[in-house]
Design a protein around this motif. Structure first.
Motif, PDB file in Angstrom:
ATOM      1  N   PRO A 171      -2.863   0.527 -14.363  1.00 51.79           N
ATOM      2  CA  PRO A 171      -2.683  -0.525 -13.172  1.00 51.79           C
ATOM      3  C   PRO A 171      -2.592   0.313 -11.798  1.00 51.79           C
ATOM      4  N   ALA A 172      -2.914  -0.602 -10.871  1.00 48.87           N
ATOM      5  CA  ALA A 172      -2.881   0.067  -8.753  1.00 48.87           C
ATOM      6  C   ALA A 172      -2.242  -0.600  -8.619  1.00 48.87           C
ATOM      7  N   PRO A 173      -1.613  -2.169  -8.941  1.00 47.61           N
ATOM      8  CA  PRO A 173      -1.441  -2.956  -7.748  1.00 47.61           C
ATOM      9  C   PRO A 173      -1.085  -2.592  -6.102  1.00 47.61           C
ATOM     10  N   THR A 174      -0.876  -1.896  -5.916  1.00 47.32           N
ATOM     11  CA  THR A 174      -0.475  -1.393  -4.609  1.00 47.32           C
ATOM     12  C   THR A 174      -1.456  -0.252  -3.842  1.00 47.32           C
ATOM     13  N   LYS A 175      -1.657   0.013  -2.791  1.00 45.19           N
ATOM     14  CA  LYS A 175      -2.260   1.072  -2.139  1.00 45.19           C
ATOM     15  C   LYS A 175      -1.515   2.449  -2.386  1.00 45.19           C
ATOM     16  N   VAL A 176      -0.325   2.234  -2.386  1.00 39.25           N
ATOM     17  CA  VAL A 176       0.038   3.602  -2.813  1.00 39.25           C
ATOM     18  C   VAL A 176      -0.377   4.149  -4.561  1.00 39.25           C
ATOM     19  N   ASP A 177      -0.495   2.742  -5.295  1.00 40.92           N
ATOM     20  CA  ASP A 177      -0.676   3.632  -6.335  1.00 40.92           C
ATOM     21  C   ASP A 177      -1.889   3.750  -6.592  1.00 40.92           C
ATOM     22  N   LEU A 178      -2.910   3.209  -5.698  1.00 40.04           N
ATOM     23  CA  LEU A 178      -4.434   3.306  -5.554  1.00 40.04           C
ATOM     24  C   LEU A 178      -4.571   4.859  -5.233  1.00 40.04           C
TER      25      LEU A 178
END
Length: 235
Positions: free
Chosen positions: A209-216
């Motif tokens: 999962p990548a809920p935040t921009k940092v995760d993306l």
């Protein structure tokens, strides 16, 4: 004395200069635990709790919050790497893996579970201190150990994105606001948002999962969509 990389290593966030970086450490080798604890304190960080296992750490924390949990993956208690990372993240902290670099399968599992990055135990103490500062600020720790773990398993870095989804992710993760992403690609902003929603959904489907921009940003680097150092730091 170990020096932090810059003044920001002492604090988290620019609005509250008194918000000292709070660290917790898990390692079942007491000498490593003591060394990290000493180095963190010399760097100006507050070591809130330590533990020989994640369970012991959680008991020692007793609900107190920390910014970073430095986690050894090679614990001798038979605990699950995924569960250890997830449990550490439940504190609201970023998880920094501190382990032997050649254990790529374990590192890969930790990254998939949401660890913010990995630092090998062979790294200089100053490098570990700098890494703590990076992840405490919400940054992404991109280094050779991370890249090696990803490269070791091609399937790990595949979310089956379409060409347009990759384009949107590349520009957005590089730091462009969504409106500029749309402008660069010649599409409407709502359309760009739909592509981004699809990207997030696909990462959820593969367990990343990548809920935040940092995760993306992390996913884009992991999948070779964004080169190391290409991120502009935009919001």
């Amino acid at each position: 004395m170990v020096q932090p990389p810059n003044d920001r290593a002492f604090t988290v966030g620019s609005e509250n200069a008194d918000d000292t970086v709070r660290v917790a450490i898990v390692d079942d080798h007491e000498s490593v635990l003591l060394g990290l604890k000493t180095a963190c304190r010399e760097a100006g960080y507050e070591v809130v709790a330590t533990g020989l296992s994640v369970a012991a750490l959680m008991a020692a924390l007793d609900g107190r919050s920390v910014h970073v949990v430095v986690l050894d993956l090679s614990l001798g208690d038979g605990s699950s790497i995924t569960r250890n990372v997830e449990t550490a993240r439940e504190t609201g902290a970023a998880v920094l893996v501190h382990s032997i670099a050649d254990r790529t399968a374990s590192v890969r599992e930790a990254l998939a579970a949401g660890a913010a990055g990995v630092i090998p135990k062979s790294a200089a103490t100053s490098t570990v201190i700098a890494a703590i500062a990076t992840v405490a600020e919400g940054g992404v720790l991109n280094n050779l150990e991370w890249a090696s773990a990803i490269d070791a398993d091609a399937e790990f870095s595949r979310a089956r994105l379409t060409a347009r989804e990759r384009d949107v992710l590349h520009l957005y993760a590089a730091g462009l606001p969504l409106k500029l992403v749309a402008l660069n690609l010649g599409i409407a902003t709502p359309t760009a948002r739909e592509y981004l929603d699809r990207v997030r959904a696909k990462y959820v489907e593969v367990g990343r999962p990548a809920p935040t921009k940092v995760d993306l940003l992390k996913r884009a680097v992991e999948d070779g969509i964004l080169a190391l150092g290409e991120h502009t730091g935009g919001r």
